[in-house]
Design an enzyme around this catalytic site. Structure first.
Site, mmCIF file in Angstrom:
data_model
loop_
_atom_site.group_PDB
_atom_site.id
_atom_site.type_symbol
_atom_site.label_atom_id
_atom_site.label_comp_id
_atom_site.label_asym_id
_atom_site.label_seq_id
_atom_site.Cartn_x
_atom_site.Cartn_y
_atom_site.Cartn_z
ATOM 1 N N GLY A 55 9.285 39.236 47.881
ATOM 2 C CA GLY A 55 10.125 39.347 46.688
ATOM 3 C C GLY A 55 11.442 38.666 46.951
ATOM 4 O O GLY A 55 11.797 38.431 48.118
ATOM 5 N N TYR A 83 9.114 40.774 52.021
ATOM 6 C CA TYR A 83 9.900 41.843 51.382
ATOM 7 C C TYR A 83 9.116 43.165 51.415
ATOM 8 O O TYR A 83 9.685 44.233 51.633
ATOM 9 C CB TYR A 83 10.226 41.462 49.927
ATOM 10 C CG TYR A 83 10.852 42.583 49.137
ATOM 11 C CD1 TYR A 83 12.216 42.814 49.192
ATOM 12 C CD2 TYR A 83 10.067 43.447 48.349
ATOM 13 C CE1 TYR A 83 12.799 43.866 48.481
ATOM 14 C CE2 TYR A 83 10.631 44.498 47.639
ATOM 15 C CZ TYR A 83 12.002 44.698 47.709
ATOM 16 O OH TYR A 83 12.569 45.734 47.014
ATOM 17 N N HIS A 169 4.251 35.152 56.102
ATOM 18 C CA HIS A 169 3.297 35.073 54.984
ATOM 19 C C HIS A 169 1.914 34.658 55.485
ATOM 20 O O HIS A 169 1.655 33.466 55.652
ATOM 21 C CB HIS A 169 3.793 34.059 53.945
ATOM 22 C CG HIS A 169 4.979 34.541 53.189
ATOM 23 N ND1 HIS A 169 4.878 35.291 52.041
ATOM 24 C CD2 HIS A 169 6.308 34.411 53.446
ATOM 25 C CE1 HIS A 169 6.094 35.597 51.614
ATOM 26 N NE2 HIS A 169 6.981 35.073 52.447
ATOM 27 N N GLU A 171 -0.730 34.544 53.830
ATOM 28 C CA GLU A 171 -1.534 33.954 52.757
ATOM 29 C C GLU A 171 -1.375 32.441 52.625
ATOM 30 O O GLU A 171 -2.197 31.784 52.018
ATOM 31 C CB GLU A 171 -1.195 34.638 51.413
ATOM 32 C CG GLU A 171 0.191 34.343 50.847
ATOM 33 C CD GLU A 171 1.317 35.205 51.443
ATOM 34 O OE1 GLU A 171 1.117 35.776 52.535
ATOM 35 O OE2 GLU A 171 2.397 35.271 50.830
#
Ligand code: XMP
Length: 513
Positions: A55, A83, A169, A171
């Protein structure tokens, strides 16, 4: 419905749908929900796992997206990303602070391979970081499972409660072993069996559409492209003859395309569709006369599209629903999520404020292009249609820089036709994500048969991409390029120069406008 599902809670990060897509790649159904979804709703959905996204804010910001900590007591495994990891730490008594140095981009991370999250991952692995805050201290019950030189807690876990968190991250493709980590979470920690397939998506969507539409009439905006074709066939399976497909020939299609679309979806084609072709070329050219600003062109084309549909709908009478083949990259790139507006794709952001239909149905809204293709194959659409290269809704209108005129449309159609023909002849079309000719607004001096010319420059573009969000410029063999250039200047009147666009996306976009 008893099917396995993982839900992604959206805290406003950029990669929300990408996370969902990665979960679906594990053959586990995944939906994105807002971060403030109620606990009752979560219990109803019965997910086998929950993922908190990244976020834009700090957990300490006044308008930070924060959920209640009761969610950690549901007994459902949770993975916090970026986040999401900080929020988990913050809510459970850890310490989140502004990092002394922000980490952006590829970062070496040391992971504890004894953690269920990092099974099969190298001890030192490259991950994608993008943060200014970090977890300074993990909550009491947690164990630190990853670190970087800057981040003391790049990963943490409390397996007893099924809680896991990573600062990076997993992903994105730049996290080299990210898919292994996500698979570990989904398959081992959440214990999903991975029996979901695209046909389940097709089946569920057909049921959902039937429920929504009832006996109502549906109008489908069919362009003949992959997305709207898949949407149309999906809807035809769901509601049969309650569906009418309207194909608007806006005069901005590729050469012969109008007739080709009619041949497939019209009365002579294999589908039993109510099919209407509207020849609206003049109407679009008139509206576009004198307009040069790209966003304005897109909005005009988008709005005119809708007006044509509304008129057709009125002729049919009592049409309640409009179907569009909007897919996920259209949604984010139009700035309807929280990311900045890049272009308003006409089937989303370019919609006029007032649309005279009860509702718009976008069955492919959450899918990426390759997922749409899989759905198309599941629906029995022939491969040559499913693997067609994408063509934007505003058509050649955004491949003609500056004002659109009928003459320019013919130039770009003829140049593009030659380009596509030579690419196909060379047998290199399968390796390209998208390739086309565009007309620059530049005229320059040339010489032909001892005469001075002052004509347009055509630009050729070819990109390799799988998700169309990023793209590399394709290396077309020189023999092919020079043959295409030769043919274009010889065969297309009004062109005396051919350029090749070597830009990747970003910083360029795939289309020119
Ligand atoms: P860009 O130019 O944004 O293109 O890099 C990404 C992909 O989206 C297609 N595109 C569109 N598709 N309506 C569509 O249906 C649009 O307005 C639109 N604009 C771009 C583009 O062809 C590429 O595949």
């Amino acid at each position: 419905m008893g099917r396995e599902m993982v839900i992604v809670l959206d805290f406003g990060g950029q990669y929300n749908q990408l996370i969902a897509r990665r979960v679906r790649e594990c053959n586990v159904y995944c939906e994105v929900h807002p971060y403030n979804i109620s606990l009752e709703k979560i219990k109803q959905l019965q997910p086998k796992g929950i993922i908190f996204t990244g976020g834009p804010n700090s957990v300490y910001a006044k308008d930070a997206a924060v959920c209640g900590k009761e969610i950690f007591e549901l007994g459902i495994p949770i993975l916090g990303i970026c986040y999401g990891s900080q929020l988990m730490a913050y809510l459970l008594g850890g310490k989140v602070a502004s990092a002394p140095v922000s980490e952006y981009g590829k970062t070496e991370v040391e992971v504890d391979t004894g953690s269920d999250m990092f099974k099969g991952v190298s001890e030192t692995t490259i991950c994608w970081m993008s943060h200014t805050d970090y977890i300074e201290k993990a909550p009491e019950a947690f164990r630190v499972t990853a670190r970087t030189t800057v981040c003391p807690v790049a990963g943490m876990e409390c397996p007893e409660k099924g809680l896991y968190a990573v600062q990076f991250h997993p992903e994105v493709m730049h996290t080299v072993e990210g898919m292994t980590m996500l698979r570990n979470f989904v398959m081992n920690i959440c214990q999903c069996s991975g029996d979901w397939k695209m046909d389940s998506f097709v089946e569920t969507t057909i049921h959902a559409v039937q429920e929504k539409v009832g006996n109502g009439k549906v109008l489908c905006a069919l362009s003949g492209g992959v997305d709207s074709s898949v949407a149309a066939v999906l809807l035809a399976k769901a509601v049969g003859k309650q569906l009418t497909c309207v194909f608007v020939d806006h005069g901005l299609l590729r050469k012969n395309e109008g007739d080709e679309v009619e041949a497939v979806f019209g009365p002579e084609g294999p589908y039993e569709l109510n099919f209407i072709r509207v020849n609206a070329q003049e109407r679009f050219y008139k509206k576009l006369a004198g307009v040069t600003e790209p966003e304005q062109k897109r909005k005009i084309i988008g709005e005119e599209f809708i007006r044509v549909f509304e008129e057709e709908a009125k002729k049919i009478g009592a049409v309640d629903f409009l179907v569009q083949g909007t897919i996920y990259p259209d949604v984010i790139e139009s700035g309807l999520g929280k990311s900045a507006t890049i272009k308003s794709h006409h089937n989303v952001g370019g919609l006029p404020d007032y649309v005279d239909f009860k509702e718009i149905i976008e069955p492919l809204r959450m899918l990426f292009k390759d997922e749409v293709r899989k759905a198309g194959l599941e629906l029995g659409i022939p491969e040559h249609l499913v693997y067609r290269q994408p063509f934007p809704g505003p058509g050649l209108g955004i491949r003609i820089i500056g004002e659109v005129t009928e003459e320019k449309v013919h130039i770009v159609q003829d140049a593009d036709y030659i380009y596509r023909e030579e690419i196909a002849k060379a047998g290199i079309d399968k390796g390209l994500g998208q390739y086309f000719a565009a007309l620059t607004n530049m005229r320059s001096v040339g010489v032909m048969g001892d005469e001075r010319t002052y004509d347009y420059a055509v630009a050729l573009r070819a990109v390799c991409t799988s998700d169309f969000m990023t793209a590399d410029c394709a290396e077309i063999p020189w023999e092919v390029l020079s043959k295409v250039a030769n043919r274009i200047v010889n065969e297309v009147k009004g062109v005396n120069r051919v350029l090749y666009d070597c830009t990747s996306k970003p910083p360029g976009t795939i289309e020119f406008e």
